[in-house]
Motif scaffolding. Structure first.
Motif, mmCIF file in Angstrom:
data_model
loop_
_atom_site.group_PDB
_atom_site.id
_atom_site.type_symbol
_atom_site.label_atom_id
_atom_site.label_comp_id
_atom_site.label_asym_id
_atom_site.label_seq_id
_atom_site.Cartn_x
_atom_site.Cartn_y
_atom_site.Cartn_z
ATOM 1 N N LYS A 6 15.963 38.633 181.533
ATOM 2 C CA LYS A 6 16.676 38.378 181.357
ATOM 3 C C LYS A 6 17.108 38.140 180.055
ATOM 4 N N PHE A 7 16.427 38.141 178.794
ATOM 5 C CA PHE A 7 16.555 37.941 177.766
ATOM 6 C C PHE A 7 16.676 39.263 176.966
ATOM 7 N N LYS A 58 16.242 37.707 188.859
ATOM 8 C CA LYS A 58 16.029 36.506 188.473
ATOM 9 C C LYS A 58 15.769 36.288 187.452
ATOM 10 N N ASP A 59 16.050 35.368 186.782
ATOM 11 C CA ASP A 59 16.228 35.073 185.580
ATOM 12 C C ASP A 59 14.823 34.127 185.285
ATOM 13 N N THR A 60 14.109 33.532 185.753
ATOM 14 C CA THR A 60 13.098 33.374 185.857
ATOM 15 C C THR A 60 11.816 33.722 185.671
ATOM 16 N N LEU A 73 6.000 40.089 187.269
ATOM 17 C CA LEU A 73 4.817 39.379 186.967
ATOM 18 C C LEU A 73 4.279 39.028 187.390
ATOM 19 N N SER A 74 3.783 38.635 188.519
ATOM 20 C CA SER A 74 3.652 37.021 189.289
ATOM 21 C C SER A 74 2.496 37.358 190.534
ATOM 22 N N PRO A 88 10.018 33.967 180.853
ATOM 23 C CA PRO A 88 10.368 34.289 180.233
ATOM 24 C C PRO A 88 11.225 32.343 179.552
ATOM 25 N N THR A 89 11.015 32.722 178.028
ATOM 26 C CA THR A 89 11.648 31.050 177.024
ATOM 27 C C THR A 89 12.643 31.313 176.532
#
Ligand code: SAM
Length: 277
Positions: A6-7, A58-60, A73-74, A88-89
């Motif tokens: 998302k970033f 899907k921000d995580t 990516l899971s 993402p962090t």
């Protein structure tokens, strides 16, 4: 492989024509063209604003760009019955690994990068032969390798190795000759390691409930055996304020490490540090 979270997706929404954005979760920047409603990647792949909006929603999760589409990516493993996700962090900070909802790094109060620096700071100077008991995404192994002679690192779960392979921030695990990657259970593998061999040990296991043996007296005795005299160890136990990895755990770990022979034991940032005199 192009990867977006998302970033970076938010940058796409702001831009038109040509712009620069990271396609490897913040490590480098690449030019993207915007033509007739499509974002065009250097290899010619095209995605739409709707794709970008989905990534932001899907921000995580992180997504790769494949065949003009976005792929989350899971992975789910029937063998372990666990779900693995690159999470993402921040815009230019390393992602963390989430295993069935549990994050493998501190990400709320600081970035995974700062978390790794903190862990290593308790065994500074980090030189000689280093044992990194649990590879995860390899951040401790990689940072330790920048000053060490050789880092031996162990990962029990092949699914984590699959995540390492797609994570741009884990790349050095595969191309840095100072890192000796092993797939195996450190509880068993440590028995094959020589007495008084390591100058430094970084023990960053999963939570107690997921890896009880890595908090056991028998394992601490082995850590003591393989550490050189004057060697240093840092053991991550978790945040003292949290429910599961609390103050009692830190106290119990310290007592057990003392019984194994470690000296100068201290409760430090999210763990316990000590030495072999
Ligand atoms: C908290 S993470 C380590 C994070 C790591 N320090 C990094 O920089 O990314 C713990 C890792 O230990 C692995 N693990 C769990 N039990 C293990 C064992 N017995 N031997 C080796 N690795 C193990 C887990 O699969 C997970 O990837």
């Amino acid at each position: 492989m192009y990867i977006l979270s998302k970033f970076q997706a938010k940058v796409f929404l702001l831009e038109r024509k040509e712009f620069s954005v990271s396609l490897d979760l913040g490590l480098t920047k690449t030019k993207i063209q915007f033509v007739d409603g499509f974002f065009i990647f250097p290899d010619g792949q095209k995605i739409t604003i709707d794709h970008i909006k989905k990534i932001i929603k899907k921000d995580t999760s992180c997504f790769s760009i494949e065949n003009n589409d976005i792929i989350k990516l899971s992975l789910f493993s029937d063998d372990t019955n666990k779900y693995y996700k690159l999470m993402p962090t921040g815009i230019d900070t390393p992602p963390t690994l989430e295993i069935s909802g549990i994050r493998m790094h501190v990400t709320k109060s600081m970035s995974a990068e700062e978390d790794t620096k903190k862990k290593i700071s308790f065994v500074e100077p980090c030189f000689g032969y280093v044992l990194d008991t649990c590879t995860g995404l390899g951040y401790t192994a990689i940072l330790a390798s920048h000053t060490a002679r050789q880092v031996f690192t162990y990962e029990i779960d092949e699914n984590c190795v699959e995540v390492q392979k797609i994570n741009p921030w884990s790349k050095e695990l595969f191309n840095n000759p100072k890192i000796k990657m092993n797939i195996g259970d450190i509880f068993l593998e440590i028995k094959k390691l020589k007495n008084n061999f390591f100058d430094r040990i970084i023990h960053d296991p999963p939570r107690l409930t997921f890896a009880t043996v890595l908090y056991s007296q028998g394992f601490y005795d082995e850590l003591f055996r393989v550490l050189k005299h004057k060697g240093k160890i840092y053991h991550y136990t978790g945040h003292p304020g949290s429910k599961n990895r609390g103050v009692h755990l830190q106290d119990n770990v310290l007592k057990r490490m003392q019984r194994s022979g470690f000296k100068n034991l201290k409760k430090v940032f999210n763990g316990v540090s000590g030495e072999k005199i």
